[in-house]
Design a protein around this motif. Structure first.
Motif, PDB file in Angstrom:
ATOM      1  N   GLU A 117       5.928   4.902   6.645  1.00  0.00           N
ATOM      2  CA  GLU A 117       5.508   4.466   7.975  1.00  0.00           C
ATOM      3  C   GLU A 117       5.555   2.949   8.152  1.00  0.00           C
ATOM      4  N   SER A 118       5.348   2.221   7.061  1.00  0.00           N
ATOM      5  CA  SER A 118       5.323   0.760   7.171  1.00  0.00           C
ATOM      6  C   SER A 118       6.463   0.132   6.370  1.00  0.00           C
ATOM      7  N   TYR A 119       6.661  -1.154   6.599  1.00  0.00           N
ATOM      8  CA  TYR A 119       7.762  -1.903   5.979  1.00  0.00           C
ATOM      9  C   TYR A 119       7.690  -1.840   4.452  1.00  0.00           C
ATOM     10  N   GLY A 120       8.835  -1.584   3.821  1.00  0.00           N
ATOM     11  CA  GLY A 120       8.884  -1.395   2.378  1.00  0.00           C
ATOM     12  C   GLY A 120       8.453  -2.596   1.567  1.00  0.00           C
ATOM     13  N   GLY A 121       8.604  -3.793   2.113  1.00  0.00           N
ATOM     14  CA  GLY A 121       8.253  -5.001   1.382  1.00  0.00           C
ATOM     15  C   GLY A 121       6.800  -5.400   1.477  1.00  0.00           C
ATOM     16  N   GLY A 122       5.992  -4.580   2.147  1.00  0.00           N
ATOM     17  CA  GLY A 122       4.578  -4.912   2.298  1.00  0.00           C
ATOM     18  C   GLY A 122       4.299  -5.663   3.580  1.00  0.00           C
ATOM     19  N   ARG A 123       3.044  -5.992   3.789  1.00  0.00           N
ATOM     20  CA  ARG A 123       2.629  -6.665   5.016  1.00  0.00           C
ATOM     21  C   ARG A 123       1.705  -7.838   4.703  1.00  0.00           C
ATOM     22  N   TYR A 124       1.427  -8.633   5.728  1.00  0.00           N
ATOM     23  CA  TYR A 124       0.624  -9.843   5.573  1.00  0.00           C
ATOM     24  C   TYR A 124      -0.608  -9.800   6.483  1.00  0.00           C
ATOM     25  N   LEU A 125      -1.610 -10.576   6.084  1.00  0.00           N
ATOM     26  CA  LEU A 125      -2.765 -10.875   6.928  1.00  0.00           C
ATOM     27  C   LEU A 125      -3.040 -12.375   6.844  1.00  0.00           C
ATOM     28  N   ASP A 126      -3.504 -12.942   7.931  1.00  0.00           N
ATOM     29  CA  ASP A 126      -3.895 -14.355   7.952  1.00  0.00           C
ATOM     30  C   ASP A 126      -5.408 -14.447   7.808  1.00  0.00           C
ATOM     31  N   ALA A 127      -5.878 -15.504   7.187  1.00  0.00           N
ATOM     32  CA  ALA A 127      -7.319 -15.683   7.018  1.00  0.00           C
ATOM     33  C   ALA A 127      -7.650 -17.171   7.003  1.00  0.00           C
ATOM     34  N   ARG A 128      -8.949 -17.462   7.125  1.00  0.00           N
ATOM     35  CA  ARG A 128      -9.459 -18.832   7.026  1.00  0.00           C
ATOM     36  C   ARG A 128     -10.514 -18.875   5.927  1.00  0.00           C
ATOM     37  N   ILE A 129     -10.656 -20.015   5.286  1.00  0.00           N
ATOM     38  CA  ILE A 129     -11.638 -20.142   4.210  1.00  0.00           C
ATOM     39  C   ILE A 129     -13.032 -19.885   4.769  1.00  0.00           C
ATOM     40  N   VAL A 178      -3.846   3.089  -2.018  1.00  0.00           N
ATOM     41  CA  VAL A 178      -4.445   3.808  -0.897  1.00  0.00           C
ATOM     42  C   VAL A 178      -3.511   3.642   0.302  1.00  0.00           C
ATOM     43  N   ARG A 179      -3.568   4.584   1.221  1.00  0.00           N
ATOM     44  CA  ARG A 179      -2.769   4.479   2.439  1.00  0.00           C
ATOM     45  C   ARG A 179      -3.516   3.613   3.458  1.00  0.00           C
ATOM     46  N   VAL A 180      -2.904   2.521   3.853  1.00  0.00           N
ATOM     47  CA  VAL A 180      -3.495   1.656   4.875  1.00  0.00           C
ATOM     48  C   VAL A 180      -2.803   1.980   6.200  1.00  0.00           C
ATOM     49  N   GLU A 181      -3.374   2.947   6.897  1.00  0.00           N
ATOM     50  CA  GLU A 181      -2.784   3.401   8.161  1.00  0.00           C
ATOM     51  C   GLU A 181      -3.339   2.576   9.314  1.00  0.00           C
ATOM     52  N   ALA A 182      -3.007   1.288   9.271  1.00  0.00           N
ATOM     53  CA  ALA A 182      -3.490   0.333  10.254  1.00  0.00           C
ATOM     54  C   ALA A 182      -2.486  -0.804  10.342  1.00  0.00           C
ATOM     55  N   GLY A 183      -2.477  -1.479  11.496  1.00  0.00           N
ATOM     56  CA  GLY A 183      -1.564  -2.589  11.674  1.00  0.00           C
ATOM     57  C   GLY A 183      -0.202  -2.139  12.168  1.00  0.00           C
ATOM     58  N   VAL A 184       0.781  -3.011  12.003  1.00  0.00           N
ATOM     59  CA  VAL A 184       2.120  -2.733  12.524  1.00  0.00           C
ATOM     60  C   VAL A 184       2.878  -1.799  11.580  1.00  0.00           C
ATOM     61  N   LYS A 185       3.707  -0.954  12.175  1.00  0.00           N
ATOM     62  CA  LYS A 185       4.539  -0.029  11.402  1.00  0.00           C
ATOM     63  C   LYS A 185       5.912  -0.655  11.141  1.00  0.00           C
ATOM     64  N   VAL A 186       6.767   0.102  10.476  1.00  0.00           N
ATOM     65  CA  VAL A 186       8.111  -0.371  10.170  1.00  0.00           C
ATOM     66  C   VAL A 186       8.891  -0.588  11.460  1.00  0.00           C
ATOM     67  N   TYR A 187       9.739  -1.608  11.459  1.00  0.00           N
ATOM     68  CA  TYR A 187      10.561  -1.929  12.630  1.00  0.00           C
ATOM     69  C   TYR A 187      11.848  -1.120  12.560  1.00  0.00           C
ATOM     70  N   LYS A 188      12.073  -0.350  13.593  1.00  0.00           N
ATOM     71  CA  LYS A 188      13.289   0.478  13.657  1.00  0.00           C
ATOM     72  C   LYS A 188      14.312  -0.227  14.545  1.00  0.00           C
ATOM     73  N   LYS A 189      15.377  -0.708  13.914  1.00  0.00           N
ATOM     74  CA  LYS A 189      16.386  -1.472  14.637  1.00  0.00           C
ATOM     75  C   LYS A 189      17.254  -0.558  15.498  1.00  0.00           C
ATOM     76  N   ASP A 205       0.841  -1.198   0.000  1.00  0.00           N
ATOM     77  CA  ASP A 205       0.000   0.000   0.000  1.00  0.00           C
ATOM     78  C   ASP A 205       0.877   1.249   0.000  1.00  0.00           C
ATOM     79  N   GLU A 206       0.253   2.403   0.040  1.00  0.00           N
ATOM     80  CA  GLU A 206       0.956   3.675  -0.097  1.00  0.00           C
ATOM     81  C   GLU A 206       1.802   4.072   1.126  1.00  0.00           C
ATOM     82  N   THR A 207       1.712   3.322   2.203  1.00  0.00           N
ATOM     83  CA  THR A 207       2.546   3.651   3.377  1.00  0.00           C
ATOM     84  C   THR A 207       3.888   2.921   3.339  1.00  0.00           C
ATOM     85  N   ASN A 208       4.028   1.931   2.444  1.00  0.00           N
ATOM     86  CA  ASN A 208       5.255   1.129   2.387  1.00  0.00           C
ATOM     87  C   ASN A 208       6.477   1.999   2.102  1.00  0.00           C
ATOM     88  N   GLY A 209       7.535   1.742   2.858  1.00  0.00           N
ATOM     89  CA  GLY A 209       8.767   2.506   2.684  1.00  0.00           C
ATOM     90  C   GLY A 209       8.794   3.786   3.474  1.00  0.00           C
TER      91      GLY A 209
END
Length: 200
Positions: free
Chosen positions: A140-152, A189-200, A134-138
């Motif tokens: 506020e959020s991790y540049g490689g994108g993010r994941y969600l888990d789901a069930r059928i 779109v900006r998905v301003e939800a979930g975990v942000k980028v990890y700052k080492k 999404d538009e936050t990658n790189g």
């Protein structure tokens, strides 16, 4: 007097231990669960140095706007493919369906996948994988994108809670091999939800 001193020092040690054990941080149950997992050396993806310095993951503030009801369309005739990862590993996935929904006034679509190597493992028979960019990658959020888990789902709808979006483990530790988000799953779109980028 001797018993009194033993009791006194015992209480002093218990108090010190209680002060050292800080409460798990997080605005929601999900955030607290994630922070607890990351603090636990037996589960945490963090490096030894990262684990030592870890206090809390950085999350966007919970926003119910990012909990959406999507139309779920199965795609039963798609062929399995090798999904690229951050290493040479090529796990086999199949596009299991399409999710259509409206977010921030925009009509959007995501493909949802099933890992063919996981479906034979207990507890993962109905597991689905929903990676997205999404538009936050790189930023506020991790540049490689993010994941969600789901069930059928049983029906033709699925609830997507972007507040539960999480980073691939390779965002925390280079020893992991993580699936790369297919470009088809880029949300304009900006998905301003979930975990942000990890700052080492």
């Amino acid at each position: 007097m001797k018993h009194f001193l033993v009791l006194y020092f015992g209480l002093l040690m218990l108090t010190a231990c209680a002060q050292d054990k800080k409460p798990i941080q997080g605005e929601t149950d999900y955030q607290r669960e994630q922070n607890a997992k990351f603090k636990d050396a037996t589960q945490s993806p963090l490096t030894a140095k990262g684990l030592k310095n870890f206090k809390s993951l950085d999350f966007f503030k919970f926003d119910s706007t990012y909990v959406v009801r999507a139309r779920f369309t199965r795609t039963p005739y798609t062929k399995p493919f090798k999904m690229k990862t951050t290493t040479n590993r090529l796990p086999e996935y199949v596009k299991y369906g399409e999710l259509s929904f409206v977010l921030k006034g925009k009509e959007l679509k995501l493909n949802i996948y099933q890992n063919q190597g996981l479906i034979n493992q207990e507890g993962y028979e109905d597991y689905l994988f929903l990676p997205f960019l999404d538009e936050t990658n790189g930023n506020e959020s991790y540049g490689g994108g993010r994941y969600l888990d789901a069930r059928i789902p049983k029906g033709d709808t699925m609830l997507i809670d972007f507040n539960k979006a999480y980073n691939p483990y390779c965002a925390y530790n280079s020893k992991y091999s993580c699936p790369l988000v297919p470009r088809q799953n880029y949300l304009k779109v900006r998905v301003e939800a979930g975990v942000k980028v990890y700052k080492k």
